[in-house]
Design a protein around this motif. Structure first.
Motif, short mmCIF file in Angstrom:
data_model
loop_
_atom_site.label_atom_id
_atom_site.label_comp_id
_atom_site.label_asym_id
_atom_site.label_seq_id
_atom_site.Cartn_x
_atom_site.Cartn_y
_atom_site.Cartn_z
N GLU A 98 0.83 -1.20 0.00
CA GLU A 98 0.00 0.00 0.00
C GLU A 98 0.87 1.26 0.00
N THR A 99 1.89 1.26 0.85
CA THR A 99 2.82 2.38 0.92
C THR A 99 3.45 2.67 -0.44
N SER A 100 3.67 1.61 -1.19
CA SER A 100 4.33 1.75 -2.48
C SER A 100 3.37 2.19 -3.57
N GLY A 101 2.10 2.31 -3.23
CA GLY A 101 1.11 2.70 -4.24
C GLY A 101 0.62 1.53 -5.05
N ALA A 102 0.99 0.32 -4.66
CA ALA A 102 0.57 -0.87 -5.40
C ALA A 102 -0.76 -1.39 -4.85
N THR A 103 -1.47 -2.12 -5.69
CA THR A 103 -2.70 -2.75 -5.24
C THR A 103 -2.41 -4.24 -5.08
N LEU A 104 -2.81 -4.77 -3.95
CA LEU A 104 -2.56 -6.18 -3.69
C LEU A 104 -3.63 -7.03 -4.38
N ARG A 105 -3.19 -8.01 -5.14
CA ARG A 105 -4.12 -8.98 -5.70
C ARG A 105 -3.78 -10.33 -5.09
N GLU A 106 -4.57 -10.70 -4.07
CA GLU A 106 -4.29 -11.95 -3.36
C GLU A 106 -4.78 -13.13 -4.18
N VAL A 107 -4.00 -14.19 -4.21
CA VAL A 107 -4.45 -15.40 -4.89
C VAL A 107 -4.26 -16.61 -4.00
N GLY A 108 -5.05 -17.67 -4.30
CA GLY A 108 -4.93 -18.91 -3.57
C GLY A 108 -5.48 -18.81 -2.16
N THR A 109 -5.04 -19.74 -1.31
CA THR A 109 -5.47 -19.76 0.09
C THR A 109 -4.21 -19.78 0.95
N THR A 110 -4.43 -19.78 2.25
CA THR A 110 -3.27 -19.77 3.16
C THR A 110 -2.33 -20.93 2.87
N ASN A 111 -2.92 -22.13 2.67
CA ASN A 111 -2.04 -23.29 2.54
C ASN A 111 -1.88 -23.81 1.12
N GLN A 112 -2.76 -23.41 0.22
CA GLN A 112 -2.69 -23.95 -1.14
C GLN A 112 -2.82 -22.85 -2.17
N THR A 113 -1.81 -22.71 -3.00
CA THR A 113 -1.92 -21.80 -4.13
C THR A 113 -1.40 -22.54 -5.36
N THR A 114 -2.18 -22.52 -6.43
CA THR A 114 -1.78 -23.26 -7.63
C THR A 114 -1.30 -22.30 -8.70
N LEU A 115 -0.67 -22.87 -9.72
CA LEU A 115 -0.22 -22.06 -10.85
C LEU A 115 -1.42 -21.41 -11.53
N ALA A 116 -2.55 -22.17 -11.59
CA ALA A 116 -3.76 -21.63 -12.22
C ALA A 116 -4.27 -20.41 -11.45
N ASP A 117 -4.11 -20.42 -10.12
CA ASP A 117 -4.53 -19.25 -9.33
C ASP A 117 -3.78 -18.00 -9.80
N TYR A 118 -2.49 -18.16 -9.99
CA TYR A 118 -1.68 -17.03 -10.48
C TYR A 118 -2.11 -16.65 -11.88
N ALA A 119 -2.22 -17.66 -12.76
CA ALA A 119 -2.53 -17.40 -14.18
C ALA A 119 -3.88 -16.68 -14.32
N ASP A 120 -4.87 -17.13 -13.52
CA ASP A 120 -6.21 -16.54 -13.62
C ASP A 120 -6.24 -15.09 -13.16
N ALA A 121 -5.32 -14.72 -12.30
CA ALA A 121 -5.33 -13.36 -11.74
C ALA A 121 -4.65 -12.35 -12.67
N ILE A 122 -3.91 -12.86 -13.63
CA ILE A 122 -3.17 -11.94 -14.51
C ILE A 122 -4.12 -11.24 -15.47
N GLY A 123 -4.00 -9.93 -15.51
CA GLY A 123 -4.86 -9.16 -16.42
C GLY A 123 -4.14 -7.90 -16.86
N GLU A 124 -4.91 -6.97 -17.40
CA GLU A 124 -4.30 -5.73 -17.92
C GLU A 124 -3.64 -4.88 -16.85
N LYS A 125 -4.15 -5.03 -15.62
CA LYS A 125 -3.63 -4.19 -14.54
C LYS A 125 -2.42 -4.80 -13.85
N THR A 126 -2.10 -6.02 -14.18
CA THR A 126 -1.02 -6.71 -13.46
C THR A 126 0.34 -6.05 -13.71
N ALA A 127 1.02 -5.73 -12.63
CA ALA A 127 2.35 -5.12 -12.75
C ALA A 127 3.46 -6.14 -12.53
#
Ligand code: PLP
Length: 487
Positions: free
Chosen positions: A189-218
């Motif tokens: 937040e301090t850096s001016g970035a927006t957090l896009r959380e993916v997955g869960t506490t214990n499980q995050t898959t490659l698809a979770d990352y892939a699905d979150a990628i969009g035009e706004k992804t930095a």
């Protein structure tokens, strides 16, 4: 004309505030410079003036004396760390090695070639040599350095998030808090970035990352879980798979390593921390880590990775606000040089090559290296030396820790000097040791004061013994052997 204030008049407390001069006289020598004492006295009297009834003069003076003593003790000075926590954040993390100290002295006391090219006499780049050393250590195309790892992270986030691209993808399993209230989501937040959380506490898959990628992804961020570990039904994609995804989507993949191991920590009998070079080899674009954790150097934030990104970070106007002082650059250069120059051993074995003999040059590694036998021998010698004091001294087993938010599972088998004072409570004795000069920081356990020798250098054993003697003298001066009485 004002009436002369009467002494101690409860119904009009303002009148009872003593004069600064009178308090100064009553205080005598507080062991601090006069301007500082005067400032504290003024502040404390002003506080009394605001706050209701004023106590008797002696109580006011006593309160001020305590405030001055607290202030005097807060002046920065060396302490003996007998906690067994090697990288103790409250005790200044990594002590520096001899070469770093030499650099501090030489660079600090003189002018230096900080920003001059000695060949041409023209203005030159800052930190070129230390950057080269760090790049070599990290197996990176390039490296640079800022004030600490938090600053390194903020710099990278600010650089890659600009305009429409503001989102930083991060696994929910990596939304960590590091010590001192440093929370990754707040840093974003301090850096001016927006957090896009993916997955869960214990499980995050490659698809979770892939699905979150969009035009706004930095960028995609990985944060090394340095200060805790998760076990059980836990999974996340491999770094290689994530790097491949980032490459296909033309996004930077950045990893905050935090602890900054540049060699295989398994050689010290603890878990293996990912090293900067391993992570970069897996395809991560940029890493950052602290200079004063496992690296064992001064406070700094190292950034290493792709040359064009490192160069771009250095061109950021914000970089100027985060750049390191010449003292830090000198000490870091000497620290990095020790690693680079160390002869490498273990090549061809199952372990990767590890620099040999570094313990003598990097104190953090020296403490990790120390064998239980060597610690036990020192403990026994100290016990013998201190016999005759009104203390029961035993040699115990300790569990040292790496600390600094690194290797949370690692228990370093250690040796302690356990003290049971006969005339005072252990808590009081612990406080007496802390009040010493130098202060000696131990801990309480099982009703005893315990001093872990893993974090005390062998050269400090004499100081440690003296600190114990002085603390004992304070509590029972008549019970000290005549031969041990100070002249
Ligand atoms: C310790 C740590 C930091 C902060 O490092 P500083 O050099 O103290 O700013 C950041 N990230 C991780 C993962 C850490 O462990």
């Amino acid at each position: 004309m004002r009436k002369k204030p009467r002494e101690r008049q409860p119904e009009s407390p303002r009148r009872a505030i003593p004069a600064v001069e009178k308090v100064l006289q009553a205080l005598g020598d507080a062991g601090l410079s006069r301007p500082v004492v005067v400032a504290v006295v003024r502040r404390e009297l002003a506080r009394r003036r605001k706050g209701g009834a004023v106590p008797v003069f002696e109580t006011v003076v006593e309160g001020i004396r305590n405030a001055l003593e607290t202030l005097r003790r807060s002046a920065l000075r060396p302490v003996i760390n007998a906690t067994g926590v090697v990288i103790h954040t409250n005790l200044g993390r990594a002590p520096l090695g001899p070469a770093a100290i030499e650099a501090l002295t030489a660079i600090g006391a003189n002018y230096s070639n900080l920003e001059i090219d000695l060949a041409s006499g023209e203005r030159g780049g800052r930190a070129a040599y230390v950057e080269q050393l760090l790049a070599v250590l990290c197996g990176a195309e390039a490296a640079t350095v800022v004030n600490n790892c938090a600053a390194a992270l903020v710099l990278m986030l600010r650089h890659f998030t600009s305009g429409a691209r503001s989102e930083v993808i991060l696994s929910r399993g990596e939304l960590v808090q590091i010590g001192g209230g440093f929370r990754i989501p707040d840093v974003l937040e301090t850096s001016g970035a927006t957090l896009r959380e993916v997955g869960t506490t214990n499980q995050t898959t490659l698809a979770d990352y892939a699905d979150a990628i969009g035009e706004k992804t930095a960028l995609i961020l990985k944060v090394h879980r340095s200060n805790f570990f998760m076990d059980g039904f836990v999974d996340s994609p491999s770094i290689e798979a994530l790097a491949d995804l980032a490459r296909r989507k033309r996004l930077p993949l950045v990893e905050d390593l935090g602890s900054g191991a540049v060699l295989n920590t398994a050689i010290y009998g603890v878990d293996r921390e990912p090293t900067a070079s391993e992570v970069l080899r897996c395809g991560v674009g940029l890493v950052c880590f602290s200079g004063d954790k496992l690296l064992g150097g001064p406070q700094a934030g190292v950034i290493a990775g792709k040359a064009r990104w490192v160069a771009a970070l250095k061109r950021e106007p914000f970089f100027r606000a985060l750049r390191c002082d010449k003292l830090i650059l000198g000490a870091l250069e000497a620290t990095a040089e020790a690693y680079v120059r160390a002869p490498r051993v273990g090549r061809g074995s199952s372990l990767p090559a590890a620099p040999a003999g570094l313990g003598g040059q990097i104190p953090v590694l020296g403490m990790l290296e120390a064998t239980e036998e060597s610690l036990r021998a020192r403990a026994q010698a100290l016990r013998t030396e201190l016999s005759g004091l009104p203390l029961t001294i035993t040699v115990g087993e300790g569990r040292g820790r790496v600390g600094g938010g690194t290797l949370p599972r690692a228990a370093l088998p250690s040796v302690t000097l356990d003290l049971s004072p006969q005339t005072v409570a252990p808590t009081q004795f612990l406080a007496r040791l802390r009040a010493g000069s130098p202060p000696l920081i131990g801990y309480l356990s099982g009703g005893r004061v315990r001093l872990d020798l893993r974090t005390v250098s062998a050269g400090q054993d004499g100081l440690l013994a003296e600190a114990i003697r002085v603390a004992v003298r304070g509590i029972a001066p008549d019970r000290i052997e005549p031969s041990r009485r100070p002249a």
